[in-house]
Design a protein around this motif. Structure first.
Motif, short mmCIF file in Angstrom:
data_model
loop_
_atom_site.label_atom_id
_atom_site.label_comp_id
_atom_site.label_asym_id
_atom_site.label_seq_id
_atom_site.Cartn_x
_atom_site.Cartn_y
_atom_site.Cartn_z
N LEU A 688 -6.58 -12.67 -4.71
CA LEU A 688 -5.67 -11.60 -4.33
C LEU A 688 -4.35 -11.78 -5.08
O LEU A 688 -3.73 -12.83 -5.05
N ALA A 689 -3.92 -10.75 -5.79
CA ALA A 689 -2.68 -10.75 -6.55
C ALA A 689 -2.39 -9.31 -6.95
O ALA A 689 -3.27 -8.44 -6.86
N THR A 690 -1.18 -9.03 -7.42
CA THR A 690 -0.84 -7.66 -7.81
C THR A 690 -1.70 -7.17 -8.97
O THR A 690 -1.95 -5.98 -9.10
N SER A 745 -6.90 -19.01 3.23
CA SER A 745 -6.40 -19.17 1.87
C SER A 745 -6.09 -17.81 1.24
O SER A 745 -5.19 -17.71 0.40
N ASP A 746 -6.80 -16.77 1.64
CA ASP A 746 -6.43 -15.42 1.22
C ASP A 746 -5.07 -15.02 1.78
O ASP A 746 -4.30 -14.32 1.12
N VAL A 747 -4.76 -15.46 3.00
CA VAL A 747 -3.45 -15.19 3.58
C VAL A 747 -2.35 -15.84 2.74
O VAL A 747 -1.30 -15.24 2.50
N TRP A 748 -2.59 -17.07 2.29
CA TRP A 748 -1.63 -17.73 1.39
C TRP A 748 -1.41 -16.86 0.15
O TRP A 748 -0.26 -16.60 -0.26
N ALA A 749 -2.48 -16.40 -0.47
CA ALA A 749 -2.37 -15.57 -1.67
C ALA A 749 -1.66 -14.25 -1.36
O ALA A 749 -0.92 -13.73 -2.20
N PHE A 750 -1.85 -13.73 -0.15
CA PHE A 750 -1.15 -12.50 0.24
C PHE A 750 0.35 -12.74 0.27
O PHE A 750 1.14 -11.87 -0.15
#
Length: 832
Positions: A688-690, A745-750
């Motif tokens: 997950l990233a812009t 870990s997706d929350v971290w990337a968010f």
């Protein structure tokens, strides 16, 4: 559509990353910015020279027959300095009634519209092949690319003929702002037993007098990074040493090479990055030190206090590398840097600069000032002291606020620079405070375990405590809790849990969603629920990226709305062709890759959410296998935001593309909503990233997975021994150290994605840390001794939102918010 590519090794070339259409076709380049030396009729004026458009009489046509001696031109003002990499041309088709086109053209360019330069390729040829019919577009890569604001296409003919042209330009904004550099000319290296290496700046477009280059740009800004062996080039049909500009110690009458850099405006410089060769066993090393002086205006004198920086020399690793030189946030329009030799030779392939948009003096100068009113405008004597006192108070408050903002920025940057040491027992790391030069001293590596037990190489050597499973579980309580196989590790040693997730990298280079393996074990083609689309209706427009076994293309899909029927998830096209992203499996793909591709189709077909890219149809009845997904008009969020400023009176007055705080919050809510949906299905995105969020014209966001496949974002991924790439700057500590990918870990990337949004994607996360330092900082999160470095708070970000980001980066997995909680926390701040 045809293309022309001369560059080998394009993966490391900025020119290969920067290939976005600049706006001729879609109208972002407005009519008034397109001019010409002449036109045949009003209906064949320059405003009609837009690729794939049939307006007016279909194209720009200069007046009369074009003669071989003519210099008729079509000129485009790009509005800002631009890194131009590709030119696309067409003739005049005029709805099957036209037949005029240009077979060849020349290209002139200018920074200011006054001084014009002629483009020539790396072999010195100024003429480019163009079209051989009136309707097919021909795409030509510029080798070398150019940096310019104004561009002229000059059609060329060998005999009198009528010529018409349509055009698209491709590239991206030139944020460096560098307009010229000056240096001594490169020299010839004639080592015994090796080929002669010509280390001259062969594409320099400025003056070349008395062995001095001045007033132009060349190989040091062409985006091509030299290889470790300076004799090996990334271009075909060129001489050894072509990618580097080099000088011999003592040949210049001093122990240094002096270079001057001139910029488009005064900037606030944070750092300079110099890509330097370090083949020390051939007498080539990075510079030992550098001293940079500053000039606030071109007519001013050089400031007395230079910035000096000493590098840490490396006699163990001969790899070429970037060296980052901190420039102390000095304001200047010109720099003069003296690079001191560390050995017989010094060679550079690229130099770039990082700078802020406004300096301290500019901020102060923009503060309201008090002027003496004329006598007739003065208020009465009783009110004058009060008015002056109020104005003085306001000015003092502004100065204090500015000082506090700058001080906070300075403190945050200093904290981010500090390198951390986490491997005292097995790895000794010597770091310069801001340099990318790193020396590792490692003990002998123990025998490697089998691929069955340890399918991926380690990111770096781990302390003994990491190798002991019992000790690891004592240190990490979250690993000792009861959990399902896809939530935690069951192996005897930490590893990237290949059995728990489908794959680390999709076959097309995309990072496809991870799900429990049991849900896809029995997949066959009959499980594919979406319709088969006629392959011949997909018209290739642009290659977006590629992976190990597949490619991602941007295509037009003819008749797709009618094929899908009512309720299809397609935006209102206003009569324009439907753009789709097509993932295609290459013919040489393995059977495992084919199976994984079909699995990915099954996974994508399960997704149905307004904020998730949707699978529309497939082409699997014959090879190559294809899946067709949505594609959005505004491209990805990273590129969209990086080209905009925050909404203000200034942006309105100057017609600068802008976004508001409300827009940024709306984007954040949409991403959290899409991720909430994925989490409800127990899907883990892992990238997950812009760069993986696409936008349409209404700023609707859809989460995708194209980022890993695109060369534009290759620097966002860290390569492990050539086996896999990881977006480490977005990854949670447990993902990097333990290979554990979960919704947490997706929350971290968010949280990192939110940080990108509220910095308008102007810099990379942890931009002052090298990849190795980012990994070291991950170890500090594991140790949890209060020494870990966090991302600084963006100036545009409300304090409450930054607190939410910090919660996403909580060391303890169980304490991070859920996507449902994030969505509920963000939604009230968006104006409905």
């Amino acid at each position: 559509m045809t293309s022309d590519s001369l560059s080998a090794g394009s993966d490391s070339s900025t020119a290969a990353h920067c290939r976005y259409p600049l706006g001729m076709e879609d109208g972002r380049i407005q009519d008034h910015a397109i001019t010409a030396s002449s036109q045949w009729y009003e209906t064949t004026g320059p405003q009609y020279a837009r690729l794939n458009r049939e307006e007016g009489d279909g194209a720009w046509c200069p007046a009369g027959l074009l003669q071989p001696s003519d210099t008729q031109y079509l000129q485009v003002d790009l509005g800002q300095l631009t890194f131009l990499t590709v030119v696309g041309t067409q003739g005049r088709y005029a709805r099957n009634s036209g037949k005029e086109f240009a077979r060849m053209y020349r290209l002139n360019y200018s920074h200011d519209g006054q001084l014009w330069r002629s483009w020539k390729n790396r072999l010195g040829n100024k003429t480019m092949e163009a079209n051989d019919n009136a309707y097919v577009s021909v795409i030509k890569d510029l080798h070398p690319p150019i940096i310019s604001r104004y561009v002229r296409l000059i059609p060329v003919t060998k005999m009198p003929t009528t010529v018409c042209m349509r055009l698209e330009l491709y590239g991206c904004p030139w944020h460096d702002g560098l307009t010229s550099y000056s240096s001594p000319e490169g020299q010839l290296m004639m080592p015994p037993g090796y080929p002669i290496a010509s280390l001259n700046d062969s594409t320099y477009d400025g003056a070349h007098e008395r062995r001095k280059l001045s007033g132009g740009l060349g190989q040091l800004t062409d985006g091509v990074i030299g290889q470790d062996d300076f004799l090996v080039t990334r271009q075909y049909h060129v001489w050894p040493g072509y990618d580097y500009v080099g000088w011999r110690n003592g040949s210049l009458g001093s122990g240094y090479v002096e270079m001057e850099f001139v910029f488009d405006k005064q900037r606030n410089f944070t750092s300079m990055k110099v890509h330097s060769n370090n083949m020390f066993y051939r007498g080539v090393k990075i510079f030992s030190s550098v001293s940079c002086s500053f000039k606030p205006r071109l007519i001013a004198t050089w400031e007395a206090e230079p910035v000096e920086f000493r590098t840490v020399l490396d006699d163990r690793n001969p790899s070429a590398r970037y060296v980052t030189v901190p420039l102390g946030r000095r304001n200047a329009k010109a720099l003069r840097c003296r690079f001191h030799f560390a050995d017989v030779w010094m060679m550079f392939s690229e130099i770039s600069f990082q700078s802020g948009r406004r300096g301290i003096s500019q901020l102060l100068n923009s503060s309201p000032s008090v002027t003496n009113p004329s006598a007739k405008d003065q208020p009465d004597d009783g009110n004058t002291p009060i008015l002056i006192g109020c104005l003085v108070t306001i000015i003092l408050l502004l100065v204090v606020i500015i000082f506090l903002i700058l001080w906070c920025q300075y403190v945050c940057k200093v904290l981010e620079k500090a390198p951390r040491r986490i491997l005292e027992e097995e790895v000794t790391v010597r770091l310069s405070s801001s340099s990318d030069t790193i020396i590792l001293q490692t003990p002998p590596v123990p025998p490697r375990v089998s691929q069955m037990d340890h399918p991926y190489e380690r990111v770096f050597l781990l302390d003994p405590q990491y190798q002991d499973p019992a000790g690891l579980r004592n240190k990490l309580p979250e690993l000792s809790r009861s959990c399902t196989p896809h939530q935690c590790f069951q192996s005897s040693v930490p590893h990237y849990a290949e059995t728990d997730i489908v794959s680390l990298q999709g076959v097309t280079g995309s990072n496809m969603y991870a799900v429990p393996a049991l849900t896809v074990d029995s997949l066959t083609r009959k499980d594919i629920s979406v319709a088969e689309f006629p392959r011949h209706r997909l018209l290739f427009r642009e290659k977006l990226g590629e992976g190990q076994f597949g490619e991602v293309h941007l295509c037009e899909a003819e008749g797709l709305p009618e094929f899908l029927g009512e309720g299809a998830p397609l935006p209102d096209r206003d009569g324009r062709p439907v753009l789709v992203a097509v993932k295609q499996l290459r013919a040489d793909a393995t059977n495992n890759a084919r199976n994984d591709f079909l699995k990915e189709i099954k996974i994508m077909s399960r997704l149905n959410d307004p904020n998730i890219i949707q699978l529309l149809c497939v082409c699997v009845s014959s090879d190559p296998l294809c899946m067709v997904t949505e594609y959005m008009d505004n491209g990805d969020l990273n590129m969209f935001l990086s080209q905009r400023e925050m909404e203000s009176t200034l942006t309105h007055a100057n017609n600068i593309p802008a976004v508001s705080l409300s827009d940024l919050l709306h984007m954040s809510v949409q991403i959290s909503s899409g991720m909430r949906y994925l989490a409800s299905l127990n899907f883990v995105h892992r990238d997950l990233a812009t760069r993986n969020c696409l936008l349409d014209r209404r700023l609707t966001i859809k989460i995708a997975d194209f980022g890993m496949s695109r060369n534009l974002y290759s620097s966002d991924y860290y390569r492990i021994q050539g086996r896999a790439v990881l977006p480490i700057r977005w990854m949670a500590w447990e993902s990097i150290l333990l290979g554990k990918f979960t919704t947490a870990s997706d929350v971290w990337a968010f949280g990192v994605t939110l940080w990108e949004i509220f910095t308008l994607c102007k810099e990379q996360p942890y931009s002052l840390l090298s990849d190795e330092q980012v990994i070291e900082n991950t170890g500090e999160f594991f140790r949890n001794q209060g020494r870990q470095i966090f991302l600084f708070a963006p100036l545009l970000c409300p304090p409450s939102l930054f607190e939410l980001m910090m919660r996403c980066w909580d060391r303890d997995i169980a304490d991070r918010p859920t996507f449902e909680g994030l969505y509920q926390a963000l939604r009230p701040h968006v104006v409905q």
